[in-house]
Write a protein that holds these residues in place. Structure first.
Motif, PDB file in Angstrom:
ATOM      1  N   PRO A 178      41.297  35.468  41.548  1.00 50.01           N
ATOM      2  CA  PRO A 178      42.129  36.502  42.187  1.00 50.01           C
ATOM      3  C   PRO A 178      41.558  36.965  43.525  1.00 50.01           C
ATOM      4  O   PRO A 178      42.310  37.220  44.474  1.00 50.01           O
ATOM      5  CB  PRO A 178      42.132  37.629  41.146  1.00 50.01           C
ATOM      6  CG  PRO A 178      41.969  36.922  39.840  1.00 50.01           C
ATOM      7  CD  PRO A 178      41.013  35.811  40.132  1.00 50.01           C
ATOM      8  N   SER A 179      40.226  37.059  43.612  1.00 47.87           N
ATOM      9  CA  SER A 179      39.602  37.479  44.874  1.00 47.87           C
ATOM     10  C   SER A 179      39.697  36.373  45.926  1.00 47.87           C
ATOM     11  O   SER A 179      39.870  36.646  47.118  1.00 47.87           O
ATOM     12  CB  SER A 179      38.145  37.863  44.640  1.00 47.87           C
ATOM     13  OG  SER A 179      38.045  38.990  43.781  1.00 47.87           O
ATOM     14  N   VAL A 180      39.558  35.110  45.493  1.00 40.79           N
ATOM     15  CA  VAL A 180      39.737  33.987  46.418  1.00 40.79           C
ATOM     16  C   VAL A 180      41.152  34.023  46.979  1.00 40.79           C
ATOM     17  O   VAL A 180      41.367  33.852  48.189  1.00 40.79           O
ATOM     18  CB  VAL A 180      39.478  32.637  45.707  1.00 40.79           C
ATOM     19  CG1 VAL A 180      39.776  31.471  46.658  1.00 40.79           C
ATOM     20  CG2 VAL A 180      38.042  32.562  45.206  1.00 40.79           C
ATOM     21  N   ALA A 181      42.109  34.268  46.102  1.00 38.31           N
ATOM     22  CA  ALA A 181      43.507  34.334  46.522  1.00 38.31           C
ATOM     23  C   ALA A 181      43.733  35.465  47.511  1.00 38.31           C
ATOM     24  O   ALA A 181      44.513  35.339  48.463  1.00 38.31           O
ATOM     25  CB  ALA A 181      44.410  34.511  45.300  1.00 38.31           C
ATOM     26  N   GLU A 182      43.020  36.578  47.312  1.00 35.60           N
ATOM     27  CA  GLU A 182      43.151  37.722  48.223  1.00 35.60           C
ATOM     28  C   GLU A 182      42.723  37.335  49.634  1.00 35.60           C
ATOM     29  O   GLU A 182      43.396  37.677  50.615  1.00 35.60           O
ATOM     30  CB  GLU A 182      42.296  38.881  47.717  1.00 35.60           C
ATOM     31  CG  GLU A 182      42.317  40.103  48.620  1.00 35.60           C
ATOM     32  CD  GLU A 182      41.332  41.174  48.176  1.00 35.60           C
ATOM     33  OE1 GLU A 182      41.014  42.059  48.991  1.00 35.60           O
ATOM     34  OE2 GLU A 182      40.865  41.113  47.016  1.00 35.60           O
ATOM     35  N   VAL A 183      41.613  36.629  49.746  1.00 34.99           N
ATOM     36  CA  VAL A 183      41.131  36.202  51.063  1.00 34.99           C
ATOM     37  C   VAL A 183      42.134  35.269  51.731  1.00 34.99           C
ATOM     38  O   VAL A 183      42.419  35.381  52.928  1.00 34.99           O
ATOM     39  CB  VAL A 183      39.763  35.500  50.942  1.00 34.99           C
ATOM     40  CG1 VAL A 183      39.336  34.904  52.287  1.00 34.99           C
ATOM     41  CG2 VAL A 183      38.704  36.472  50.449  1.00 34.99           C
ATOM     42  N   LEU A 184      42.684  34.339  50.944  1.00 39.06           N
ATOM     43  CA  LEU A 184      43.553  33.306  51.493  1.00 39.06           C
ATOM     44  C   LEU A 184      45.012  33.735  51.573  1.00 39.06           C
ATOM     45  O   LEU A 184      45.860  32.968  52.016  1.00 39.06           O
ATOM     46  CB  LEU A 184      43.433  32.043  50.649  1.00 39.06           C
ATOM     47  CG  LEU A 184      42.015  31.468  50.542  1.00 39.06           C
ATOM     48  CD1 LEU A 184      41.993  30.285  49.597  1.00 39.06           C
ATOM     49  CD2 LEU A 184      41.500  31.066  51.911  1.00 39.06           C
ATOM     50  N   GLU A 185      45.289  34.956  51.091  1.00 38.98           N
ATOM     51  CA  GLU A 185      46.645  35.496  51.090  1.00 38.98           C
ATOM     52  C   GLU A 185      47.597  34.560  50.363  1.00 38.98           C
ATOM     53  O   GLU A 185      48.646  34.160  50.879  1.00 38.98           O
ATOM     54  CB  GLU A 185      47.111  35.766  52.526  1.00 38.98           C
ATOM     55  CG  GLU A 185      46.250  36.800  53.250  1.00 38.98           C
ATOM     56  CD  GLU A 185      46.709  37.056  54.665  1.00 38.98           C
ATOM     57  OE1 GLU A 185      47.463  36.217  55.199  1.00 38.98           O
ATOM     58  OE2 GLU A 185      46.321  38.085  55.233  1.00 38.98           O
ATOM     59  N   THR A 186      47.187  34.188  49.147  1.00 41.90           N
ATOM     60  CA  THR A 186      47.996  33.295  48.336  1.00 41.90           C
ATOM     61  C   THR A 186      47.871  33.716  46.877  1.00 41.90           C
ATOM     62  O   THR A 186      47.358  34.791  46.572  1.00 41.90           O
ATOM     63  CB  THR A 186      47.552  31.832  48.529  1.00 41.90           C
ATOM     64  OG1 THR A 186      48.458  30.959  47.873  1.00 41.90           O
ATOM     65  CG2 THR A 186      46.136  31.606  48.008  1.00 41.90           C
ATOM     66  N   THR A 187      48.339  32.890  45.961  1.00 41.34           N
ATOM     67  CA  THR A 187      48.273  33.199  44.533  1.00 41.34           C
ATOM     68  C   THR A 187      47.009  32.600  43.926  1.00 41.34           C
ATOM     69  O   THR A 187      46.450  31.626  44.463  1.00 41.34           O
ATOM     70  CB  THR A 187      49.488  32.633  43.800  1.00 41.34           C
ATOM     71  OG1 THR A 187      49.438  31.190  43.871  1.00 41.34           O
ATOM     72  CG2 THR A 187      50.773  33.137  44.430  1.00 41.34           C
ATOM     73  N   PRO A 188      46.538  33.132  42.790  1.00 35.22           N
ATOM     74  CA  PRO A 188      45.389  32.531  42.111  1.00 35.22           C
ATOM     75  C   PRO A 188      45.605  31.059  41.779  1.00 35.22           C
ATOM     76  O   PRO A 188      44.677  30.249  41.868  1.00 35.22           O
ATOM     77  CB  PRO A 188      45.237  33.386  40.854  1.00 35.22           C
ATOM     78  CG  PRO A 188      45.758  34.739  41.264  1.00 35.22           C
ATOM     79  CD  PRO A 188      46.922  34.425  42.156  1.00 35.22           C
ATOM     80  N   ALA A 189      46.820  30.692  41.391  1.00 32.29           N
ATOM     81  CA  ALA A 189      47.110  29.293  41.074  1.00 32.29           C
ATOM     82  C   ALA A 189      46.951  28.406  42.306  1.00 32.29           C
ATOM     83  O   ALA A 189      46.385  27.307  42.238  1.00 32.29           O
ATOM     84  CB  ALA A 189      48.523  29.160  40.511  1.00 32.29           C
ATOM     85  N   ALA A 190      47.437  28.899  43.444  1.00 39.38           N
ATOM     86  CA  ALA A 190      47.291  28.128  44.692  1.00 39.38           C
ATOM     87  C   ALA A 190      45.828  28.061  45.110  1.00 39.38           C
ATOM     88  O   ALA A 190      45.370  27.043  45.646  1.00 39.38           O
ATOM     89  CB  ALA A 190      48.131  28.762  45.788  1.00 39.38           C
ATOM     90  N   ALA A 191      45.081  29.142  44.868  1.00 44.76           N
ATOM     91  CA  ALA A 191      43.648  29.146  45.181  1.00 44.76           C
ATOM     92  C   ALA A 191      42.916  28.094  44.357  1.00 44.76           C
ATOM     93  O   ALA A 191      42.027  27.398  44.855  1.00 44.76           O
ATOM     94  CB  ALA A 191      43.067  30.531  44.919  1.00 44.76           C
TER      95      ALA A 191
END
Length: 285
Positions: free
Chosen positions: A131-144
């Motif tokens: 979830p935090s990776v997704a926050e940085v990349l402005e995407t979803t956890p699945a996409a991360a």
């Protein structure tokens, strides 16, 4: 603890993370300075896990820095390699060397999309949750997860899986290869290089260097035999970017750094940095 104490405790980790994403010592230091300016205004009562908070912050800033410099990388003359950071020249970089990732992996990260590189560093190096990776990349956890998976496949394809005790293997391979080169026996040199090996040489268009990667043991062996004739050069073993390497000195000044990655069939990746701009910060302890 106040803002300064918390930031100082995590500064080395942030530098390493920013460097793995940007490949530049100067850019990493600039990113960490920007992170401090933001961190100094944060309400500490709202931060439950400083490590994760600062990791996310610095990775986002590093990602933005790489995106802004993409055109400069694309127009670079010849292969672009991450800057060499030699162990012992500054305690600030201790985490970079402790990571033990090596210049070969940092180079592979530089060939990925900025988003893939940031995702890999966040998850595989900093152990940040998806979830935090997704926050940085402005995407979803699945996409991360997909970005991390693609990055991992690219890393494995380029330099293989890390072998047990990879750092010692690389150091032993480099020492053996150097001995073979100095012996003048090109057959011995070629036998130590993997059939599908690749050599990258970064001169930045400012000094003599191979403008394209060299592939295969025979071409690489010939290249190494050519540089063995350099006069008045002192070669000093060193840990560079957390991996085995050596520094070439002429009149006490670093002119080249070399790092290697060893695979099951021999030396598989060699990285030579000759760009004087990238060597300006190289000092030996």
């Amino acid at each position: 603890m106040d803002h300064g104490d918390v930031f100082t405790a995590h500064r080395s980790t942030m530098l390493a993370a920013a460097f793995h994403i940007t490949g530049s010592r100067y850019d990493a230091e600039d990113v960490v300075q920007d992170a401090w300016e933001t961190w100094s205004r944060v309400d500490l009562d709202t931060v439950r896990t400083p490590h994760a908070f600062l990791s996310v912050m610095v990775s986002r800033l590093a990602l933005n820095a790489v995106r802004a410099q993409r055109r400069r990388r694309e127009n670079y003359p010849g292969p672009w390699l991450p800057e060499p950071v030699v162990e012992g020249d500054s305690p600030e970089w201790e985490v970079l060397h402790r990571d033990g990732l090596g210049q070969a992996l940092d180079f592979v990260l530089s060939t990925l999309t900025p988003e893939q590189a940031a995702a890999y560093v966040l998850r595989k190096v900093l152990d940040v949750d998806y979830p935090s990776v997704a926050e940085v990349l402005e995407t979803t956890p699945a996409a991360a997860r997909q970005l991390v998976s693609r990055a991992q496949r690219a890393v494995t394809s380029a330099i293989g899986e890390s072998l047990p005790d990879q750092g010692n293997r690389d150091a032993e391979a480099l020492a053996t290869l150097a001995g073979a080169v100095l012996s003048g026996d090109i057959g011995k040199v070629a036998a130590l290089i993997a059939p599908d090996a690749v050599l990258y040489s970064d001169g930045g268009g400012k000094v003599l260097a191979a403008r394209k990667p060299l592939f295969g043991r025979d071409r690489i062996a010939q290249f190494l035999m050519g540089i063995s004739t350099m006069e008045e050069v002192t070669i000093v073993p060193a840990i560079i970017n957390g991996g085995a390497g050596a520094v070439f000195l002429q009149d006490g000044k670093a002119t080249t750094t070399v790092t290697v990655r060893a695979g099951a069939e021999g030396v598989s990746t060699l990285c030579f940095v000759r760009n004087p701009d990238k060597l300006a910060g190289v000092t030996l302890p």
